[in-house]
Design a protein around this motif. Structure first.
Motif, PDB file in Angstrom:
ATOM      1  N   ILE A  77      45.950  32.695  44.105  1.00 34.40           N
ATOM      2  CA  ILE A  77      47.284  32.502  44.698  1.00 34.40           C
ATOM      3  C   ILE A  77      48.321  32.228  43.603  1.00 34.40           C
ATOM      4  CG2 ILE A  77      48.673  30.936  46.116  1.00 34.40           C
ATOM      5  CD1 ILE A  77      46.193  30.639  47.927  1.00 34.40           C
ATOM      6  N   ASN A  78      47.968  31.367  42.656  1.00 34.36           N
ATOM      7  CA  ASN A  78      48.897  31.068  41.561  1.00 34.36           C
ATOM      8  C   ASN A  78      49.175  32.289  40.700  1.00 34.36           C
ATOM      9  OD1 ASN A  78      49.605  27.983  41.133  1.00 34.36           O
ATOM     10  ND2 ASN A  78      47.540  28.062  41.974  1.00 34.36           N
ATOM     11  N   THR A  79      48.151  33.066  40.437  1.00 38.40           N
ATOM     12  CA  THR A  79      48.327  34.276  39.629  1.00 38.40           C
ATOM     13  C   THR A  79      49.234  35.279  40.334  1.00 38.40           C
ATOM     14  OG1 THR A  79      46.098  33.965  38.714  1.00 38.40           O
ATOM     15  CG2 THR A  79      47.124  36.122  38.418  1.00 38.40           C
ATOM     16  N   ILE A  80      48.986  35.483  41.625  1.00 37.38           N
ATOM     17  CA  ILE A  80      49.820  36.426  42.391  1.00 37.38           C
ATOM     18  C   ILE A  80      51.251  35.915  42.489  1.00 37.38           C
ATOM     19  CG2 ILE A  80      50.160  37.449  44.674  1.00 37.38           C
ATOM     20  CD1 ILE A  80      47.123  37.505  44.988  1.00 37.38           C
ATOM     21  N   LEU A  81      51.407  34.594  42.649  1.00 41.32           N
ATOM     22  CA  LEU A  81      52.746  34.015  42.730  1.00 41.32           C
ATOM     23  C   LEU A  81      53.537  34.263  41.444  1.00 41.32           C
ATOM     24  CD1 LEU A  81      54.692  32.242  44.401  1.00 41.32           C
ATOM     25  CD2 LEU A  81      53.659  30.251  43.304  1.00 41.32           C
ATOM     26  N   LEU A  82      52.908  34.030  40.301  1.00 43.59           N
ATOM     27  CA  LEU A  82      53.564  34.301  39.021  1.00 43.59           C
ATOM     28  C   LEU A  82      53.879  35.784  38.860  1.00 43.59           C
ATOM     29  CD1 LEU A  82      51.715  32.087  36.382  1.00 43.59           C
ATOM     30  CD2 LEU A  82      54.126  31.995  36.993  1.00 43.59           C
ATOM     31  N   PHE A  83      52.938  36.626  39.281  1.00 45.56           N
ATOM     32  CA  PHE A  83      53.121  38.079  39.163  1.00 45.56           C
ATOM     33  C   PHE A  83      54.315  38.542  40.002  1.00 45.56           C
ATOM     34  CE2 PHE A  83      52.056  42.442  40.533  1.00 45.56           C
ATOM     35  CZ  PHE A  83      52.031  43.052  39.282  1.00 45.56           C
ATOM     36  N   LEU A  84      54.387  38.072  41.246  1.00 48.34           N
ATOM     37  CA  LEU A  84      55.494  38.458  42.123  1.00 48.34           C
ATOM     38  C   LEU A  84      56.827  37.916  41.610  1.00 48.34           C
ATOM     39  CD1 LEU A  84      53.861  37.974  45.652  1.00 48.34           C
ATOM     40  CD2 LEU A  84      54.251  40.117  44.411  1.00 48.34           C
ATOM     41  N   LEU A  85      56.800  36.697  41.058  1.00 45.32           N
ATOM     42  CA  LEU A  85      58.024  36.124  40.508  1.00 45.32           C
ATOM     43  C   LEU A  85      58.538  36.952  39.332  1.00 45.32           C
ATOM     44  CD1 LEU A  85      59.966  33.684  40.746  1.00 45.32           C
ATOM     45  CD2 LEU A  85      58.520  32.507  39.074  1.00 45.32           C
ATOM     46  N   SER A  86      57.640  37.363  38.463  1.00 45.92           N
ATOM     47  CA  SER A  86      58.051  38.200  37.325  1.00 45.92           C
ATOM     48  C   SER A  86      58.557  39.555  37.790  1.00 45.92           C
ATOM     49  CB  SER A  86      56.874  38.376  36.359  1.00 45.92           C
ATOM     50  OG  SER A  86      55.810  39.095  36.974  1.00 45.92           O
ATOM     51  N   LEU A  87      57.917  40.135  38.807  1.00 45.46           N
ATOM     52  CA  LEU A  87      58.388  41.409  39.345  1.00 45.46           C
ATOM     53  C   LEU A  87      59.772  41.258  39.978  1.00 45.46           C
ATOM     54  CD1 LEU A  87      55.257  43.059  41.017  1.00 45.46           C
ATOM     55  CD2 LEU A  87      56.338  43.630  38.849  1.00 45.46           C
ATOM     56  N   GLY A  88      60.015  40.122  40.636  1.00 45.68           N
ATOM     57  CA  GLY A  88      61.326  39.891  41.235  1.00 45.68           C
ATOM     58  C   GLY A  88      62.427  39.842  40.196  1.00 45.68           C
ATOM     59  N   PHE A  89      62.167  39.131  39.076  1.00 41.73           N
ATOM     60  CA  PHE A  89      63.149  39.098  37.991  1.00 41.73           C
ATOM     61  C   PHE A  89      63.379  40.492  37.431  1.00 41.73           C
ATOM     62  CE2 PHE A  89      62.347  34.430  37.421  1.00 41.73           C
ATOM     63  CZ  PHE A  89      63.676  34.039  37.527  1.00 41.73           C
ATOM     64  N   ALA A  90      62.286  41.231  37.224  1.00 43.96           N
ATOM     65  CA  ALA A  90      62.414  42.591  36.677  1.00 43.96           C
ATOM     66  C   ALA A  90      63.190  43.493  37.621  1.00 43.96           C
ATOM     67  CB  ALA A  90      61.025  43.171  36.401  1.00 43.96           C
ATOM     68  N   ALA A  91      62.949  43.367  38.934  1.00 44.39           N
ATOM     69  CA  ALA A  91      63.654  44.201  39.912  1.00 44.39           C
ATOM     70  C   ALA A  91      65.136  43.875  39.940  1.00 44.39           C
ATOM     71  CB  ALA A  91      63.041  44.007  41.299  1.00 44.39           C
ATOM     72  N   LEU A  92      65.469  42.572  39.870  1.00 45.85           N
ATOM     73  CA  LEU A  92      66.876  42.167  39.888  1.00 45.85           C
ATOM     74  C   LEU A  92      67.620  42.740  38.691  1.00 45.85           C
ATOM     75  CD1 LEU A  92      69.215  40.443  40.998  1.00 45.85           C
ATOM     76  CD2 LEU A  92      68.306  38.523  39.666  1.00 45.85           C
ATOM     77  N   ILE A  93      67.025  42.598  37.514  1.00 45.74           N
ATOM     78  CA  ILE A  93      67.678  43.105  36.305  1.00 45.74           C
ATOM     79  C   ILE A  93      67.754  44.622  36.333  1.00 45.74           C
ATOM     80  CG2 ILE A  93      67.467  43.261  33.796  1.00 45.74           C
ATOM     81  CD1 ILE A  93      66.270  40.466  33.823  1.00 45.74           C
ATOM     82  N   SER A  94      66.693  45.285  36.832  1.00 40.82           N
ATOM     83  CA  SER A  94      66.685  46.751  36.888  1.00 40.82           C
ATOM     84  C   SER A  94      67.786  47.275  37.808  1.00 40.82           C
ATOM     85  CB  SER A  94      65.320  47.255  37.368  1.00 40.82           C
ATOM     86  OG  SER A  94      64.303  46.885  36.477  1.00 40.82           O
ATOM     87  N   LEU A  95      67.969  46.633  38.958  1.00 39.45           N
ATOM     88  CA  LEU A  95      69.025  47.067  39.880  1.00 39.45           C
ATOM     89  C   LEU A  95      70.400  46.925  39.256  1.00 39.45           C
ATOM     90  CD1 LEU A  95      67.731  45.567  43.259  1.00 39.45           C
ATOM     91  CD2 LEU A  95      67.860  47.989  42.640  1.00 39.45           C
ATOM     92  N   GLN A  96      70.626  45.810  38.573  1.00 34.95           N
ATOM     93  CA  GLN A  96      71.921  45.595  37.948  1.00 34.95           C
ATOM     94  C   GLN A  96      72.139  46.550  36.780  1.00 34.95           C
ATOM     95  OE1 GLN A  96      74.412  43.459  38.988  1.00 34.95           O
ATOM     96  NE2 GLN A  96      73.087  43.303  40.783  1.00 34.95           N
ATOM     97  N   LEU A  97      71.080  46.813  36.014  1.00 31.78           N
ATOM     98  CA  LEU A  97      71.205  47.759  34.902  1.00 31.78           C
ATOM     99  C   LEU A  97      71.460  49.168  35.407  1.00 31.78           C
ATOM    100  CD1 LEU A  97      68.423  46.576  32.416  1.00 31.78           C
ATOM    101  CD2 LEU A  97      70.899  46.395  32.145  1.00 31.78           C
ATOM    102  N   THR A  98      70.839  49.527  36.556  1.00 27.37           N
ATOM    103  CA  THR A  98      71.091  50.846  37.138  1.00 27.37           C
ATOM    104  C   THR A  98      72.557  50.992  37.537  1.00 27.37           C
ATOM    105  OG1 THR A  98      68.819  50.922  37.977  1.00 27.37           O
ATOM    106  CG2 THR A  98      70.408  52.431  38.970  1.00 27.37           C
ATOM    107  N   GLU A  99      73.109  49.918  38.121  1.00 26.79           N
ATOM    108  CA  GLU A  99      74.520  49.944  38.487  1.00 26.79           C
ATOM    109  C   GLU A  99      75.404  50.040  37.246  1.00 26.79           C
ATOM    110  OE1 GLU A  99      77.788  47.020  40.687  1.00 26.79           O
ATOM    111  OE2 GLU A  99      75.633  46.637  40.861  1.00 26.79           O
TER     112      GLU A  99
END
Length: 344
Positions: free
Chosen positions: A65-87
């Motif tokens: 659970i902790n590993t998946i939580l960290l993984f999803l958190l890192s993906l969320g940061f990456a997705a946020l930055i990717s969306l803004q960079l695309t814009e």
């Protein structure tokens, strides 16, 4: 003469030893970087894992659970930055119209005040364009290498959390019976230092991201979300990260638009942000978790950058804090604890 020869011999051996040690650390980056990152993140998630186990969740499932939580958190940061960079990339043609006149002004100033000639720049541009294929191939290789290290880090995190008590007993068994209590105390202290420092830094980055976003959003800075997140994330690098974040904000927020209001807003926002960080958030949120001398901290961050790049800059402070905690409990190494610590 005998004493001088001994000092010269010991000094030479120490310099050669340090050189080869640093060389081994640099060459071992593909293995050590993801592994040390996993150790630091595992120590961060240790209280969560312990809490889940107290609630009756099995250790394997708690670690997962902790590993998946960290993984999803890192993906969320990456997705946020990717969306803004695309814009941002979508608006690049408009930003280019604003930035090109400024670049041309700087070029003309360089041509008139330095020995640089236009022909030299054109020659370098043509040489660099001929290597675009190699650069593209290098980028692909770097991406696959990063993806492999990224996934491997989370695999390490799962196993480190799952078998943490076995590793702890192993380190304690390495020492004689009269030192086991002291070793256990050192292990607990290093874990507490890492947890306190990283959790405090996480809260600090969250607060700063909100402050930066509000300030630059009100000032009319375009892409203020991605600029705020990047600037806040860079604060994990002590002292240097704040400077890099401010430069990036100026580059993305002002130079690409040329709006003086945006420039004033960025400067005012970072001034307020640095005041709040230094005098309000840092003392109460992070405090003296690692208790490191500022000069030593900057030197270690620079050395980490030279050896491992950005990853070395990020890992240098928590690893140095762990080392300093160990030095404080080992009598022959206490002078190093005195050198590294803030306290006299």
């Amino acid at each position: 003469m005998a004493s001088g020869k001994k000092i010269l011999f010991n000094g030479t051996v120490a310099i050669v030893g340090i050189y080869f040690f640093c060389l081994c650390i640099i060459e071992s980056k593909p293995f050590l970087a993801p592994f040390l990152t996993a150790i630091v993140l595992s120590l961060l998630m240790l209280p969560v894992s312990n809490k889940l186990e107290k609630w009756g969740v099995g250790r394997v499932y708690a670690s997962l659970i902790n590993t998946i939580l960290l993984f999803l958190l890192s993906l969320g940061f990456a997705a946020l930055i990717s969306l803004q960079l695309t814009e941002f990339i979508g608006d690049w043609h408009k930003a280019k119209q604003q930035i090109m006149p400024k670049i041309e002004q700087v070029e003309e100033m360089l041509y008139t005040t330095t020995p640089i000639e236009k022909e030299d720049v054109k020659l370098k541009d043509s040489m660099s364009s001929s290597k675009m294929g190699q650069a593209a191939l290098s980028f692909v290789n770097s991406f696959y290498s990063f993806a492999g290290d990224y996934l491997l880090t989370f695999i390490y995190i799962f196993f480190l959390l799952n078998y943490r008590r076995k590793f702890r007993r192993f380190f304690i068994k390495l020492f004689p019976d009269d030192s086991k209590e002291e070793v256990s105390k050192v292990l607990s202290e290093t874990a507490n230092i890492t947890q306190g420092y990283l959790f405090g830094k996480f809260l600090l980055m969250l607060f700063l991201a909100i402050i930066y976003a509000i300030g630059m959003g009100v000032s009319g800075v375009e892409n203020f979300i991605v600029i705020s997140v990047i600037a806040a994330l860079l604060t994990i690098i002590p002292y240097i990260g704040n400077i890099i974040g401010f430069i990036i904000a100026i580059g993305l927020g002002y130079i690409t638009t040329g709006d003086t209001t945006a420039l004033i807003g960025i400067v005012a926002t970072f001034t307020v942000g640095q005041f709040v960080e230094s005098y309000i958030l840092e003392p109460y949120v992070v405090g003296d978790k690692v208790n490191l001398d500022p000069l030593i901290t900057i030197l270690v961050v620079v050395i980490g950058s030279i050896m491992w790049g950005v990853m070395g800059m990020i890992l240098s402070v928590p690893l140095l804090g762990i080392a300093n905690a160990i030095f404080s409990h080992v009598k022959p190494l206490k002078p190093f604890n005195y050198l590294l610590s803030k306290d006299e």
